[in-house]
Design a protein around this motif. Structure first.
Motif, PDB file in Angstrom:
ATOM      1  N   HIS A 101      65.626  27.962  68.869  1.00 43.45           N
ATOM      2  CA  HIS A 101      64.782  28.302  70.009  1.00 43.45           C
ATOM      3  C   HIS A 101      63.391  27.720  69.839  1.00 43.45           C
ATOM      4  CE1 HIS A 101      67.052  30.978  72.621  1.00 43.45           C
ATOM      5  NE2 HIS A 101      67.600  31.499  71.546  1.00 43.45           N
ATOM      6  N   GLU A 102      62.962  26.966  70.844  1.00 46.99           N
ATOM      7  CA  GLU A 102      61.583  26.486  70.872  1.00 46.99           C
ATOM      8  C   GLU A 102      60.811  27.465  71.758  1.00 46.99           C
ATOM      9  OE1 GLU A 102      58.578  24.669  69.593  1.00 46.99           O
ATOM     10  OE2 GLU A 102      60.386  23.631  69.061  1.00 46.99           O
ATOM     11  N   GLY A 103      60.531  27.115  72.981  1.00 50.38           N
ATOM     12  CA  GLY A 103      59.832  28.054  73.851  1.00 50.38           C
ATOM     13  C   GLY A 103      60.806  28.948  74.590  1.00 50.38           C
ATOM     14  N   CYS A 104      60.246  29.962  75.243  1.00 53.35           N
ATOM     15  CA  CYS A 104      60.999  30.779  76.189  1.00 53.35           C
ATOM     16  C   CYS A 104      60.005  31.238  77.242  1.00 53.35           C
ATOM     17  CB  CYS A 104      61.656  31.968  75.512  1.00 53.35           C
ATOM     18  SG  CYS A 104      62.698  32.926  76.639  1.00 53.35           S
ATOM     19  N   GLN A 105      59.924  30.482  78.335  1.00 52.22           N
ATOM     20  CA  GLN A 105      58.946  30.761  79.384  1.00 52.22           C
ATOM     21  C   GLN A 105      59.648  31.228  80.656  1.00 52.22           C
ATOM     22  OE1 GLN A 105      55.730  30.927  79.342  1.00 52.22           O
ATOM     23  NE2 GLN A 105      55.366  30.144  77.285  1.00 52.22           N
ATOM     24  N   ASN A 106      59.095  32.253  81.261  1.00 49.75           N
ATOM     25  CA  ASN A 106      59.680  32.764  82.497  1.00 49.75           C
ATOM     26  C   ASN A 106      59.246  31.912  83.682  1.00 49.75           C
ATOM     27  OD1 ASN A 106      57.129  34.477  81.755  1.00 49.75           O
ATOM     28  ND2 ASN A 106      57.215  34.506  83.987  1.00 49.75           N
ATOM     29  N   GLY A 107      60.142  31.819  84.667  1.00 48.87           N
ATOM     30  CA  GLY A 107      59.788  31.198  85.929  1.00 48.87           C
ATOM     31  C   GLY A 107      58.937  32.145  86.751  1.00 48.87           C
ATOM     32  N   ARG A 108      58.643  31.732  87.977  1.00 52.24           N
ATOM     33  CA  ARG A 108      57.825  32.597  88.835  1.00 52.24           C
ATOM     34  C   ARG A 108      58.524  33.933  89.062  1.00 52.24           C
ATOM     35  NH1 ARG A 108      56.493  28.776  93.893  1.00 52.24           N
ATOM     36  NH2 ARG A 108      58.735  28.460  93.674  1.00 52.24           N
TER      37      ARG A 108
ATOM     38  N   GLY B  79      62.230  41.201  94.071  1.00 51.98           N
ATOM     39  CA  GLY B  79      63.553  41.157  94.679  1.00 51.98           C
ATOM     40  C   GLY B  79      64.407  39.985  94.251  1.00 51.98           C
ATOM     41  N   VAL B  80      63.863  39.090  93.417  1.00 60.00           N
ATOM     42  CA  VAL B  80      64.596  37.911  92.953  1.00 60.00           C
ATOM     43  C   VAL B  80      64.813  38.027  91.450  1.00 60.00           C
ATOM     44  CG1 VAL B  80      64.546  35.395  92.708  1.00 60.00           C
ATOM     45  CG2 VAL B  80      63.614  36.489  94.769  1.00 60.00           C
ATOM     46  N   ARG B  81      65.993  37.659  90.996  1.00 67.94           N
ATOM     47  CA  ARG B  81      66.294  37.730  89.566  1.00 67.94           C
ATOM     48  C   ARG B  81      65.509  36.644  88.814  1.00 67.94           C
ATOM     49  NH1 ARG B  81      71.768  36.482  88.656  1.00 67.94           N
ATOM     50  NH2 ARG B  81      71.842  35.460  90.685  1.00 67.94           N
ATOM     51  N   PRO B  82      64.709  37.018  87.827  1.00 68.81           N
ATOM     52  CA  PRO B  82      63.876  36.032  87.129  1.00 68.81           C
ATOM     53  C   PRO B  82      64.683  35.189  86.154  1.00 68.81           C
ATOM     54  CG  PRO B  82      63.553  38.197  86.173  1.00 68.81           C
ATOM     55  CD  PRO B  82      64.442  38.396  87.372  1.00 68.81           C
ATOM     56  N   ALA B  83      64.140  33.995  85.866  1.00 67.65           N
ATOM     57  CA  ALA B  83      64.755  33.073  84.912  1.00 67.65           C
ATOM     58  C   ALA B  83      63.808  32.830  83.753  1.00 67.65           C
ATOM     59  CB  ALA B  83      65.115  31.761  85.589  1.00 67.65           C
ATOM     60  N   PHE B  84      64.384  32.482  82.593  1.00 65.83           N
ATOM     61  CA  PHE B  84      63.633  32.225  81.374  1.00 65.83           C
ATOM     62  C   PHE B  84      64.173  30.919  80.785  1.00 65.83           C
ATOM     63  CE2 PHE B  84      63.869  36.636  82.394  1.00 65.83           C
ATOM     64  CZ  PHE B  84      62.591  37.120  82.185  1.00 65.83           C
ATOM     65  N   TYR B  85      63.292  29.934  80.597  1.00 62.15           N
ATOM     66  CA  TYR B  85      63.695  28.574  80.236  1.00 62.15           C
ATOM     67  C   TYR B  85      63.454  28.308  78.753  1.00 62.15           C
ATOM     68  CZ  TYR B  85      63.675  27.943  85.310  1.00 62.15           C
ATOM     69  OH  TYR B  85      63.910  28.060  86.663  1.00 62.15           O
ATOM     70  N   MET B  86      64.406  27.610  78.115  1.00 62.25           N
ATOM     71  CA  MET B  86      64.361  27.407  76.663  1.00 62.25           C
ATOM     72  C   MET B  86      64.850  26.015  76.299  1.00 62.25           C
ATOM     73  SD  MET B  86      66.170  31.058  75.764  1.00 62.25           S
ATOM     74  CE  MET B  86      67.328  30.874  77.131  1.00 62.25           C
TER      75      MET B  86
ATOM     76  N   THR C  42      58.910  24.598  76.851  1.00 64.17           N
ATOM     77  CA  THR C  42      59.078  24.642  78.300  1.00 64.17           C
ATOM     78  C   THR C  42      57.832  25.256  78.924  1.00 64.17           C
ATOM     79  OG1 THR C  42      60.208  26.781  78.124  1.00 64.17           O
ATOM     80  CG2 THR C  42      61.593  24.802  78.202  1.00 64.17           C
ATOM     81  N   ALA C  43      57.527  24.848  80.148  1.00 63.84           N
ATOM     82  CA  ALA C  43      56.392  25.404  80.890  1.00 63.84           C
ATOM     83  C   ALA C  43      56.744  25.365  82.364  1.00 63.84           C
ATOM     84  CB  ALA C  43      55.118  24.617  80.621  1.00 63.84           C
ATOM     85  N   VAL C  44      56.308  26.373  83.100  1.00 65.05           N
ATOM     86  CA  VAL C  44      56.639  26.472  84.517  1.00 65.05           C
ATOM     87  C   VAL C  44      55.369  26.392  85.349  1.00 65.05           C
ATOM     88  CG1 VAL C  44      57.656  27.928  86.307  1.00 65.05           C
ATOM     89  CG2 VAL C  44      58.705  27.825  84.040  1.00 65.05           C
ATOM     90  N   ASN C  45      55.353  25.454  86.303  1.00 64.86           N
ATOM     91  CA  ASN C  45      54.223  25.335  87.218  1.00 64.86           C
ATOM     92  C   ASN C  45      54.122  26.617  88.032  1.00 64.86           C
ATOM     93  OD1 ASN C  45      52.684  24.740  89.644  1.00 64.86           O
ATOM     94  ND2 ASN C  45      52.891  22.580  89.144  1.00 64.86           N
TER      95      ASN C  45
END
Length: 849
Positions: free
Chosen positions: A466-473, A477-484, A585-588
């Motif tokens: 595992h490197e990063g683990c960043q959440n999306g927006r 009411g929307v299921r969140p995502a986490f990117y790795m 990972t990084a989310v705009n």
């Protein structure tokens, strides 16, 4: 700074020329003195100069008209997002009181310390936007008002790019300051001695660890140990300690080798890994950490932790320490991080495999115990069985901690790193540590505000490097995502989508780890497949689907826990795209697009290139004393494969974290500015922004302009290919969006040390050339990595970690003396220390814009 300072000379004539009559002469020729006193000045001035000068006029129809104040605030001016702006009103006569109000445009906060003068920060905008402000005077000469316009343009990188260099200091742009905040060995508890930095120091469970890495800042309330997401003067800094500069930790380097390490040396090395939580405050503009705060805490590879999610209690987690497979000790090789909206910290276990020893004969015991498939798993994760020989880092396990004979016979802190299965032990692993390796490779959640809390390993997010683990927006009411990213050559990009839609009120709950249970313990883990046409799919790693069954010829999965423990094997079966070392990972925060650094890949060849990993080439290093790179380069100088790395980005279909499809392109290719512009320096990098091996990646926070409208993205490097020219660096960028470029055809040529040349042609999708929207902001000291980055909510203090300066030296050959050199010390006089720095602007503005 944009300074809108208006000048009004009142009755004083500063124009000494004979070009035209004085204003009073013009007025006198048309109006009587009585009319002037009754308001005619305003009308006359308007007739001569237009309506912008005087905005409030009395009616001159009778003698009882109140007197009029002449207010001057000037005309239109301009500023870019994030820059400070000053409005200055000037009033004719005795000004008295007055107020500024905003009448149009995005609302800003006006601050005033001087009558008539206000300041504000230009708001974030995506297109040019006008802001109008009016000043109203209520002085002795009557009421008057006037308006001014400030045209705000999108953010720009408002600093001069730092030149590449090989100095032993942190170099930042003019107008910025560097403060060293938290260094290897700094004490974090009452009674711990100051760090001597001569190899004699002990008790690193109460000191800063080594190799500062991923990091997050959490605001603290002014007078309580509770979260305050708006606080930019008091907070908790949570940071990883990935690894160690082993040689510098001991008086004359490590002793014992592969035979018998001293207990004290090994314990020191173990405790230097893990995570720090420290309280920091800003007083009179200066940051410092509180060495005795009750919130200070160290997590080491010996700290008790618990398992949560689908793998909790699984047979593969059972050890003599936790026969139930529910608990474990410690976390190690913590690299990048994640900052959760509910005020917790995710630390991620990266290169953990190398710490474990596995002796010859282990495979046979596992096979005899009916667990032959574990041999497949261990090989896929890089732990084959080998005799205990060689030097530190060999298959005997990093640093040979298992060779310690503990002073307490019941102490298993060293034995746990030996995963060799005992031939006489229980087949389920409850009498040895054969399963200890399966307890690592997870995302770990920490509550920094509760010193009594136990970290939780979140097994639903899969096991990998595992490197990063960043959440999306986070959208209600929307299921969140986490990117790795899985940081190894030819590994994959993943995302985890929670089963639970986001509830905004959860951001302020006090049972923070319970919130983590809600969003991180149940969901679907996906792996990315990127197609040549710029499309992509998220493939679900779900037991019973798409070949992830007990009948698989690659690996017979038993259940969903088995899939998660062996996420790499599951991704292999699904046909995921092999990437060039996926790291952070990084989310705009505005677009929701996910960026991922692909650091480099020396094993990439022309035959294995594809659209998302399109380069395989030779990057020559500059021969000592030469000014021109040799072509072809000698084998000792060249770096091969995708030597300089690139940054890829994905946009989810429908811009939702729940999507199972996406589009992609390559934001930027790392390269020296002098390399082939057609096939290597594809992004057109210049001396102001060329870089190699992108690693750390982070977007500015939505709480300030660097995370709004056109957010600022920070890029950190961990390089070995360009270090003949420059130390590692930090760059700032204002990226565009997926699809803002076009397609490119790349012709690869790779020359091996044996002078064998191979070629390929690949078409890929490339973002718009960064140009001036990418600049080098910082260059670090010698032999360091720049990693770990976060800021205060207001964006005015930027925290950055300097990892392993002088990593190639030792006590007898000190190759860097940073951070001592930051204040003028001579290189070679002090052992180097990894450390956290704080970067601020001398004018107090937002960093970077």
């Amino acid at each position: 700074m944009t300074d809108i300072t208006m000048y009004d000379d009142g009755d004083i004539d500063t124009n000494r020329s004979n070009n035209s009559p004085h204003l009073n002469d013009l007025i006198a020729s048309r109006y009587s003195r009585r009319q002037t006193l009754r308001g005619g000045v305003s009308a006359a001035a308007t007739a001569v100069f237009g309506s912008s000068l005087l905005a409030a006029c009395g009616d001159d129809s009778d003698d009882n008209t109140p007197p009029v104040a002449s207010v001057t605030v000037g005309g239109t001016t301009a500023a870019s997002s994030g820059q400070p702006v000053t409005l200055n009103a000037s009033v004719n006569g005795n000004a008295g009181g007055g107020t500024w109000t905003q009448t149009s445009g995005p609302t800003v906060t006006l601050t005033s310390t001087t009558p008539g003068v206000v300041t504000f920060t230009a708001p974030a905008v995506s297109t040019a936007t006008a802001l109008v402000f009016t000043y109203t005077s209520n002085g002795d000469v009557g009421t008057g008002n006037a308006s001014t316009t400030v045209n705000v343009s999108p953010a720009v990188l408002a600093f001069t790019a730092v030149a590449k260099n090989l100095a032993d200091v942190v170099t930042v742009p003019t107008g910025y300051n560097v403060t060293v905040l938290y260094r290897l060995g700094d004490p974090i508890a009452q009674g711990v001695a100051a760090f001597a930095n001569n190899g004699s120091d002990t008790n690193f469970a109460q000191r800063a660890g080594d190799h500062h890495d991923g990091m997050s800042y959490f605001g603290l309330a002014a007078s309580a140990n509770t979260p305050d997401p708006s606080s930019s003067t008091r907070g908790l800094l949570v940071l990883n300690h990935e690894n160690i500069n082993q040689s510098y930790l001991h008086p004359n380097g490590p002793t014992g080798g592969s035979t018998a390490r001293p207990e004290a040396e090994a314990l020191k090395e173990i405790e230097c890994h893990g995570v720090s939580v420290i309280e920091i405050t800003r007083t009179n503009g200066t940051w410092a950490y509180n060495p005795t705060s009750a919130l200070n805490r160290r997590f080491t590879p010996n700290t008790p932790m618990t398992f949560n999610g689908p793998v909790r209690g699984n047979a593969q987690l059972r050890t003599v320490y936790s026969p139930a497979g529910t608990d474990g000790r410690g976390t190690i090789n913590n690299c990048a991080n994640g900052t959760m909206p509910w005020n917790t910290y995710l630390t991620n276990e990266e290169n953990w495999v190398g710490y474990f020893r596995r002796n010859t004969g282990d495979a046979a015991v596992r096979t005899a115990n009916g667990l032959a498939k574990q041999n497949v798993s261990l090989a896929r994760y890089g732990r084959s069985e080998v005799a205990l020989t060689g030097t530190s880092g060999s298959p005997g396990g990093n640093y040979f901690w298992t060779t310690v004979t503990p002073s307490n016979a019941t102490d298993t802190r060293f034995a746990k790193w030996n995963i060799t299965a005992s031939a006489t032990g229980a087949a389920d692993g409850t009498q040895d540590f054969r399963n200890e390796i399966f307890q690592y490779g997870w995302v770990v959640e920490i509550d920094p505000f509760d010193p009594a809390s136990t970290p939780r390993k979140r097994t639903a997010l899969g096991r990998m490097n595992h490197e990063g683990c960043q959440n999306g927006r986070m959208v209600a009411g929307v299921r969140p995502a986490f990117y790795m990213g899985d940081d190894a050559q030819n590994e994959y990009i993943y995302k985890f989508v929670s089963n639970t839609p986001w509830v905004a009120a959860d951001a302020t709950r006090t049972d923070r780890l319970a919130v983590g249970d809600k969003y991180l313990d149940a969901g679907t883990l996906y792996v990315a497949k990127l197609n040549a046409d710029g499309s992509g799919q998220w493939l679900p790693l779900v037991f019973g689907q798409n070949g992830l069954t007990s009948g698989s010829s690659v690996y017979p999965f038993a259940d969903q826990a088995d899939v998660l423990i062996n996420a790499r094997l599951a991704a292999d079966i699904l046909g995921a795209t092999r990437m060039d070392r996926p790291e952070w990972t990084a989310v705009n925060p505005v677009t929701g697009e996910m960026y991922c650094t692909l650091t480099n890949n020396s094993s990439r060849t022309p035959a294995t290139t594809d659209a998302p990993n399109p380069r395989a080439y030779t990057d020559p290093k500059l021969p000592q004393g030469d000014v021109v790179n040799a072509d072809p380069p000698t084998s000792s100088q060249a770096t091969r494969g995708n030597a300089n790395g690139h940054i890829i980005r994905l946009r989810e279909t429908g811009d939702t974290t729940e999507a199972t499809a996406f589009t992609w392109d390559i934001y930027a290719f790392g390269s020296g500015s002098d390399l082939d512009a057609t096939n290597i320096n594809i992004s057109g990098l210049t001396a102001d922004n060329d870089f190699s091996s992108p690693d750390g990646l982070w977007f500015g926070l939505p709480s300030n302009t660097t995370g709004q409208a056109t957010p600022l993205m920070w890029i950190e490097t961990d390089d070995g290919a360009y270090t003949d020219v420059t130390n590692c660096m930090l760059l700032a960028s204002i990226p565009g969006t997926v699809g803002d470029g076009g397609t490119r055809t790349i012709n690869n040529t790779l020359t091996t040390p044996a002078n064998t040349t191979t070629r390929s042609t690949v078409q890929t999708r490339v973002g718009a050339a960064p140009g001036a929207k990418l600049k080098r902001f910082l260059v670090g000291p010698k032999e360091c990595e720049i990693t770990g980055i976060h800021s205060t909510p207001d964006g005015r203090s930027l925290f950055v970690n300097i990892q392993h300066p002088g990593e190639n030296g030792g006590p007898a050959n000190i190759t860097s003396s940073w951070p001592y050199t930051q204040t003028g010390a001579t290189t070679g006089s002090n052992r180097p220390r990894s450390a956290t720095i704080v970067i601020t602007r001398t004018d107090g503005g937002i960093v970077g814009v």
